[in-house]
Design a protein around this motif. Structure first.
Motif, PDB file in Angstrom:
ATOM      1  N   ASN A  66       0.824  -1.127  -0.218  1.00 45.13           N
ATOM      2  CA  ASN A  66       0.099  -0.066   0.014  1.00 45.13           C
ATOM      3  C   ASN A  66       0.826   1.295  -0.011  1.00 45.13           C
ATOM      4  OD1 ASN A  66      -2.326  -1.482   0.059  1.00 45.13           O
ATOM      5  ND2 ASN A  66      -2.327  -1.510   2.337  1.00 45.13           N
ATOM      6  N   GLN A  67       2.043   1.214   0.431  1.00 43.11           N
ATOM      7  CA  GLN A  67       2.829   2.447   0.752  1.00 43.11           C
ATOM      8  C   GLN A  67       4.270   2.239  -0.247  1.00 43.11           C
ATOM      9  OE1 GLN A  67       1.870   4.942   2.452  1.00 43.11           O
ATOM     10  NE2 GLN A  67      -0.153   4.028   3.060  1.00 43.11           N
ATOM     11  N   ILE A  68       4.086   1.498  -1.274  1.00 45.81           N
ATOM     12  CA  ILE A  68       5.446   1.501  -2.049  1.00 45.81           C
ATOM     13  C   ILE A  68       5.870   2.792  -2.546  1.00 45.81           C
ATOM     14  CG2 ILE A  68       4.336   0.632  -4.115  1.00 45.81           C
ATOM     15  CD1 ILE A  68       7.256  -0.904  -2.608  1.00 45.81           C
ATOM     16  N   VAL A  69       5.130   3.590  -3.151  1.00 48.39           N
ATOM     17  CA  VAL A  69       5.417   5.005  -3.744  1.00 48.39           C
ATOM     18  C   VAL A  69       5.823   5.861  -2.708  1.00 48.39           C
ATOM     19  CG1 VAL A  69       4.498   7.105  -4.901  1.00 48.39           C
ATOM     20  CG2 VAL A  69       3.441   4.693  -5.523  1.00 48.39           C
ATOM     21  N   PHE A  70       5.458   5.823  -1.467  1.00 44.65           N
ATOM     22  CA  PHE A  70       5.805   6.549  -0.396  1.00 44.65           C
ATOM     23  C   PHE A  70       7.446   6.152  -0.182  1.00 44.65           C
ATOM     24  CE2 PHE A  70       6.928   7.130   4.101  1.00 44.65           C
ATOM     25  CZ  PHE A  70       7.012   8.280   4.285  1.00 44.65           C
ATOM     26  N   LEU A  71       7.718   4.833  -0.099  1.00 47.95           N
ATOM     27  CA  LEU A  71       9.083   4.015   0.235  1.00 47.95           C
ATOM     28  C   LEU A  71       9.859   4.520  -0.891  1.00 47.95           C
ATOM     29  CD1 LEU A  71       7.972   0.502   1.624  1.00 47.95           C
ATOM     30  CD2 LEU A  71       8.999   2.826   2.865  1.00 47.95           C
ATOM     31  N   VAL A  72       9.546   4.491  -2.147  1.00 44.91           N
ATOM     32  CA  VAL A  72      10.510   4.678  -3.300  1.00 44.91           C
ATOM     33  C   VAL A  72      10.906   6.315  -3.220  1.00 44.91           C
ATOM     34  CG1 VAL A  72      10.401   5.160  -5.897  1.00 44.91           C
ATOM     35  CG2 VAL A  72       9.667   2.847  -4.598  1.00 44.91           C
ATOM     36  N   VAL A  73       9.756   7.017  -3.077  1.00 43.59           N
ATOM     37  CA  VAL A  73      10.075   8.554  -2.924  1.00 43.59           C
ATOM     38  C   VAL A  73      11.245   8.900  -1.737  1.00 43.59           C
ATOM     39  CG1 VAL A  73       9.205  10.923  -2.172  1.00 43.59           C
ATOM     40  CG2 VAL A  73       8.064   9.407  -4.025  1.00 43.59           C
ATOM     41  N   LEU A  74      10.846   8.069  -0.628  1.00 44.13           N
ATOM     42  CA  LEU A  74      12.012   8.336   0.565  1.00 44.13           C
ATOM     43  C   LEU A  74      13.154   7.552   0.214  1.00 44.13           C
ATOM     44  CD1 LEU A  74      11.829   9.098   3.583  1.00 44.13           C
ATOM     45  CD2 LEU A  74      11.365   6.658   4.122  1.00 44.13           C
ATOM     46  N   ALA A  75      13.249   6.509  -0.465  1.00 46.63           N
ATOM     47  CA  ALA A  75      14.624   6.076  -0.857  1.00 46.63           C
ATOM     48  C   ALA A  75      15.656   7.073  -1.816  1.00 46.63           C
ATOM     49  CB  ALA A  75      14.606   4.856  -1.629  1.00 46.63           C
ATOM     50  N   VAL A  76      14.623   7.816  -2.843  1.00 42.40           N
ATOM     51  CA  VAL A  76      15.292   8.627  -3.588  1.00 42.40           C
ATOM     52  C   VAL A  76      15.757   9.849  -2.790  1.00 42.40           C
ATOM     53  CG1 VAL A  76      14.799  10.209  -5.480  1.00 42.40           C
ATOM     54  CG2 VAL A  76      14.172   7.858  -5.757  1.00 42.40           C
ATOM     55  N   VAL A  77      15.028  10.312  -2.107  1.00 43.62           N
ATOM     56  CA  VAL A  77      15.535  11.317  -1.531  1.00 43.62           C
ATOM     57  C   VAL A  77      16.800  11.214  -0.379  1.00 43.62           C
ATOM     58  CG1 VAL A  77      14.775  13.091   0.847  1.00 43.62           C
ATOM     59  CG2 VAL A  77      13.186  12.633  -1.286  1.00 43.62           C
ATOM     60  N   LEU A  78      16.520  10.115   0.434  1.00 47.84           N
ATOM     61  CA  LEU A  78      17.807   9.581   1.148  1.00 47.84           C
ATOM     62  C   LEU A  78      19.011   9.321   0.233  1.00 47.84           C
ATOM     63  CD1 LEU A  78      18.833   8.769   3.877  1.00 47.84           C
ATOM     64  CD2 LEU A  78      18.329   6.345   3.323  1.00 47.84           C
ATOM     65  N   GLY A  79      19.037   8.839  -0.953  1.00 45.94           N
ATOM     66  CA  GLY A  79      20.111   8.721  -1.823  1.00 45.94           C
ATOM     67  C   GLY A  79      20.561  10.057  -2.264  1.00 45.94           C
ATOM     68  N   ILE A  80      19.885  11.121  -2.544  1.00 48.54           N
ATOM     69  CA  ILE A  80      20.313  12.267  -2.893  1.00 48.54           C
ATOM     70  C   ILE A  80      21.003  12.961  -1.720  1.00 48.54           C
ATOM     71  CG2 ILE A  80      19.555  14.592  -3.679  1.00 48.54           C
ATOM     72  CD1 ILE A  80      17.360  13.032  -5.478  1.00 48.54           C
ATOM     73  N   ALA A  81      20.441  12.792  -0.431  1.00 47.69           N
ATOM     74  CA  ALA A  81      21.089  13.509   0.707  1.00 47.69           C
ATOM     75  C   ALA A  81      22.535  12.661   0.766  1.00 47.69           C
ATOM     76  CB  ALA A  81      20.250  13.271   1.831  1.00 47.69           C
ATOM     77  N   VAL A  82      22.784  11.447   0.796  1.00 50.98           N
ATOM     78  CA  VAL A  82      23.994  10.899   0.905  1.00 50.98           C
ATOM     79  C   VAL A  82      24.868  11.281  -0.104  1.00 50.98           C
ATOM     80  CG1 VAL A  82      24.978   8.556   0.872  1.00 50.98           C
ATOM     81  CG2 VAL A  82      22.968   9.058   2.084  1.00 50.98           C
ATOM     82  N   ILE A  83      24.481  11.331  -1.455  1.00 51.63           N
ATOM     83  CA  ILE A  83      25.434  11.861  -2.378  1.00 51.63           C
ATOM     84  C   ILE A  83      25.706  13.306  -2.196  1.00 51.63           C
ATOM     85  CG2 ILE A  83      25.507  12.340  -5.127  1.00 51.63           C
ATOM     86  CD1 ILE A  83      23.775  10.091  -5.409  1.00 51.63           C
TER      87      ILE A  83
END
Length: 93
Positions: A66-83
């Motif tokens: 049910n929350q897969i879109v939220f998790l994908v968006v969160l993963a992209v934001v976290l990846g951008i922050a780490v980079i």
């Protein structure tokens, strides 16, 4: 003699740095291949067979579906922050 010794040291240093760069590239390619392979193997997996047993509870959707879109968006934001943090850290060195 000093000139020859300094040239040997600089050539050795350059060779070591080239090896380090090659290893970094190989590591990146290796991990990209592994992650891609794992994703494709998951995509090609078949669904488990349906079991019509009245004693088993009915199969429900997993909460993560049910929350897969939220998790994908969160993963992209976290990846951008780490980079971004790593680039800032490298720029300050």
């Amino acid at each position: 003699m000093r000139i020859i010794l300094s040239r040997v040291k600089s050539i050795t240093y350059l060779a070591v740095m080239q090896r380090v760069e090659i290893m970094k590239r190989l590591k990146t390619v290796f991990f990209a291949f592994i992650f891609t392979f794992l994703n494709f193997s998951t995509l090609l997996a078949e669904d488990p067979p349906e079991i019509d047993d009245p004693l088993l509870p009915p199969r429900e959707e997993l909460p993560i579906d049910n929350q897969i879109v939220f998790l994908v968006v969160l993963a992209v934001v976290l990846g951008i922050a780490v980079i971004y943090r790593n680039r800032i850290k490298k720029a300050s060195m």
